[in-house]
Design an enzyme around this catalytic site. Structure first.
Site, PDB file in Angstrom:
ATOM      1  N   GLU A  14      -4.428  -4.398   4.722  1.00 12.86           N
ATOM      2  CA  GLU A  14      -4.800  -3.032   4.377  1.00 12.86           C
ATOM      3  C   GLU A  14      -4.898  -2.917   2.860  1.00 12.86           C
ATOM      4  O   GLU A  14      -3.901  -2.639   2.173  1.00 12.86           O
ATOM      5  CB  GLU A  14      -3.776  -2.029   4.913  1.00 12.86           C
ATOM      6  CG  GLU A  14      -3.752  -1.934   6.431  1.00 12.86           C
ATOM      7  CD  GLU A  14      -2.925  -0.753   6.935  1.00 12.86           C
ATOM      8  OE1 GLU A  14      -2.298  -0.058   6.102  1.00 12.86           O
ATOM      9  OE2 GLU A  14      -2.920  -0.535   8.155  1.00 12.86           O
ATOM     10  N   SER A  71       6.906   3.749  10.718  1.00 16.36           N
ATOM     11  CA  SER A  71       5.837   3.815   9.727  1.00 16.36           C
ATOM     12  C   SER A  71       6.394   4.023   8.330  1.00 16.36           C
ATOM     13  O   SER A  71       7.233   4.901   8.105  1.00 16.36           O
ATOM     14  CB  SER A  71       4.879   4.964  10.055  1.00 16.36           C
ATOM     15  OG  SER A  71       3.971   5.170   8.986  1.00 16.36           O
TER      16      SER A  71
END
Length: 251
Positions: free
Chosen positions: A163, A104
């Protein structure tokens, strides 16, 4: 003059490291962190990225309407978010919007999720429309070193769904180059391999500065660079380093 020597281990650090499903976070790395805003003391970024975000928000008076949602996460926090999303949303949704722990961008301290100040605020997918103050933020972001990390139409490249709330600090001039060329970080990492250090750099002017950007492959025995007064270095987390050198455009 600034003389630098690069070791292969350094490819895992820097503002331009590529973190995705293929390239994970180096274990044992903890960045120097700072809150992005006093109203959200638990939302952290690398201190220099937080400072750049603060300057951008100050210019547009952004904190009046935009809230910081999520910044740096430990691997343990990323694991909790992954597990909770699996339970609440299922595997298909989770794989689209939540990175596997250890892979991440939030674990780097260089990523920030932002949301429009309104209720309810969705932690995973906060509202950040392409209008008003959010559009102003997007237009100004590259000038302060930020990119929209997961743009629409790049899902097959980034491995993450669009996103509009997730921004990544990569620094100047890299954010400007990616914005102008419409490149994701994956594409930019590949693009820079065309510009070997010491022979054919990519050149760009941003404001009053003239930049030269180049790539050099990592070598086990270390690499020495030519002396230069103004230079920044970053690993790409894959196979080499990105060298950014600059001078005043009128110098």
């Amino acid at each position: 003059m600034n003389v630098a020597k690069l070791s292969k281990e350094g490819i895992c650090s820097g503002d331009l490291i590529l973190v995705n499903a293929e390239y994970g976070i180096a274990s044992g790395t903890t960045p120097s962190l700072a809150p992005v805003h006093p109203s959200a003391p638990s939302v952290l970024m690398c201190s220099h990225a937080a400072a750049a975000l603060g300057r951008l928000m100050q210019e547009i008076d952004g904190w009046e309407s935009i809230v910081p949602v999520s910044g740096w996460r430990s691997r343990e926090e990323q694991q909790r978010i992954w597990d909770d999303s699996l339970k609440e949303n299922g595997i298909s949704f989770t794989k689209k919007y939540v990175a596997v722990p250890g892979h991440s961008e939030h674990q780097t301290g260089l990523a920030i999720d932002l949301g429009l100040r309104r209720e309810p605020l969705d932690f995973i997918c906060p509202a950040f429309p392409d209008s008003g103050i959010c559009r102003t933020f997007r237009k100004k972001a590259a000038g302060y070193g930020f990119i929209l990390r997961y743009p629409a139409g790049k899902e097959d490249i980034t491995g993450i769904a669009h996103e509009p709330w997730h921004f990544r600090y990569v620094g100047v001039p890299h954010a400007e180059i990616m914005s102008r060329e419409g490149m994701s970080l994956e594409e930019y990492t590949d693009f820079l391999r065309q510009f070997p250090y010491g022979s054919r750099p990519f050149r760009i002017c941003c404001g009053r500065r003239s930049f030269s950007v180049s790539y050099i492959e990592a070598a086990g025995e270390g690499i020495s660079l030519f002396p230069h007064d103004f230079r920044s270095l970053s690993g790409n987390n894959a196979d080499g380093f990105i060298i950014t050198e600059w001078r005043d455009a009128d110098a």
